[in-house]
Scaffold this motif. Structure first.
Motif, PDB file in Angstrom:
ATOM      1  N   CYS A 149      35.709  49.963  14.659  1.00  0.00           N
ATOM      2  CA  CYS A 149      35.250  51.289  15.089  1.00  0.00           C
ATOM      3  C   CYS A 149      34.026  51.680  14.276  1.00  0.00           C
ATOM      4  N   TYR A 150      33.095  52.362  14.929  1.00  0.00           N
ATOM      5  CA  TYR A 150      31.907  52.790  14.210  1.00  0.00           C
ATOM      6  C   TYR A 150      31.466  54.183  14.631  1.00  0.00           C
ATOM      7  N   ASP A 151      30.699  54.808  13.770  1.00  0.00           N
ATOM      8  CA  ASP A 151      30.040  56.074  14.042  1.00  0.00           C
ATOM      9  C   ASP A 151      28.679  55.976  13.366  1.00  0.00           C
ATOM     10  N   ILE A 152      27.652  55.706  14.165  1.00  0.00           N
ATOM     11  CA  ILE A 152      26.311  55.458  13.648  1.00  0.00           C
ATOM     12  C   ILE A 152      25.406  56.623  14.024  1.00  0.00           C
ATOM     13  N   THR A 153      24.655  57.141  13.069  1.00  0.00           N
ATOM     14  CA  THR A 153      23.855  58.344  13.300  1.00  0.00           C
ATOM     15  C   THR A 153      22.483  58.067  13.909  1.00  0.00           C
ATOM     16  N   CYS A 154      21.911  56.917  13.655  1.00  0.00           N
ATOM     17  CA  CYS A 154      20.564  56.582  14.131  1.00  0.00           C
ATOM     18  C   CYS A 154      20.647  55.771  15.430  1.00  0.00           C
ATOM     19  N   ARG A 207      22.198  50.841  18.464  1.00  0.00           N
ATOM     20  CA  ARG A 207      21.973  49.731  19.407  1.00  0.00           C
ATOM     21  C   ARG A 207      22.177  48.384  18.726  1.00  0.00           C
ATOM     22  N   GLN A 208      21.702  48.263  17.483  1.00  0.00           N
ATOM     23  CA  GLN A 208      21.872  47.006  16.754  1.00  0.00           C
ATOM     24  C   GLN A 208      23.354  46.711  16.503  1.00  0.00           C
ATOM     25  N   CYS A 209      24.107  47.718  16.080  1.00  0.00           N
ATOM     26  CA  CYS A 209      25.540  47.541  15.813  1.00  0.00           C
ATOM     27  C   CYS A 209      26.293  47.219  17.093  1.00  0.00           C
ATOM     28  N   LEU A 210      25.938  47.886  18.179  1.00  0.00           N
ATOM     29  CA  LEU A 210      26.577  47.622  19.460  1.00  0.00           C
ATOM     30  C   LEU A 210      26.370  46.170  19.881  1.00  0.00           C
ATOM     31  N   THR A 230      27.358  41.624   8.129  1.00  0.00           N
ATOM     32  CA  THR A 230      26.325  42.102   9.053  1.00  0.00           C
ATOM     33  C   THR A 230      26.357  43.615   9.171  1.00  0.00           C
ATOM     34  N   MET A 231      27.543  44.187   9.292  1.00  0.00           N
ATOM     35  CA  MET A 231      27.653  45.636   9.429  1.00  0.00           C
ATOM     36  C   MET A 231      27.241  46.344   8.137  1.00  0.00           C
ATOM     37  N   ARG A 232      27.481  45.720   6.985  1.00  0.00           N
ATOM     38  CA  ARG A 232      27.019  46.298   5.709  1.00  0.00           C
ATOM     39  C   ARG A 232      25.493  46.394   5.689  1.00  0.00           C
ATOM     40  N   GLU A 233      24.834  45.362   6.240  1.00  0.00           N
ATOM     41  CA  GLU A 233      23.369  45.351   6.275  1.00  0.00           C
ATOM     42  C   GLU A 233      22.822  46.405   7.231  1.00  0.00           C
ATOM     43  N   LEU A 234      23.509  46.635   8.347  1.00  0.00           N
ATOM     44  CA  LEU A 234      23.003  47.534   9.384  1.00  0.00           C
ATOM     45  C   LEU A 234      23.292  49.009   9.123  1.00  0.00           C
ATOM     46  N   THR A 235      24.397  49.314   8.472  1.00  0.00           N
ATOM     47  CA  THR A 235      24.784  50.714   8.286  1.00  0.00           C
ATOM     48  C   THR A 235      24.199  51.274   6.995  1.00  0.00           C
ATOM     49  N   GLU A 236      23.993  52.585   7.006  1.00  0.00           N
ATOM     50  CA  GLU A 236      23.480  53.256   5.802  1.00  0.00           C
ATOM     51  C   GLU A 236      23.786  54.740   5.889  1.00  0.00           C
TER      52      GLU A 236
END
Length: 92
Positions: free
Chosen positions: A9-14, A19-22, A52-58
């Motif tokens: 599960c994710y909640d991405i603000t940007c 799109r990258q996480c999806l 990968t998700m660690r690299e993409l999320t912030e």
């Protein structure tokens, strides 16, 4: 190779990172609903996905990967109700 069932599960603000996480999660998922994905992962795939998700999320982004234990019996909650609306088709 042993695979376990996970719920990602994710909640991405940007929007760009979203799109990258999806795109990444679609590569691992066998099913999804909105921002939750069902993934059967080996240990190696799990580690790759987390890296990968660690690299993409912030910042205020959130990502959770939960291992779902198999149970011998299914305990449904509630009772299904037939919709009162006219017939419809959902495309997603």
């Amino acid at each position: 190779m042993v695979r376990k069932l996970y719920l990602a599960c994710y909640d991405i603000t940007c929007p760009r990172r979203l799109r990258q996480c999806l795109k990444v999660l679609k590569g691992y998922a066998s099913g999804r609903q909105y921002s939750c994905f069902e993934c059967y992962l080996s240990h190696r795939e799990r580690e790759e996905l987390l890296a990968t998700m660690r690299e993409l999320t912030e910042g205020d982004d959130a990502f959770a990967l939960l291992c779902l234990q198999r149970q011998r019996t299914i305990h449904p909650l509630g009772q299904g109700v037939v919709p009162l609306d006219e017939a419809f088709m959902w495309v997603g």
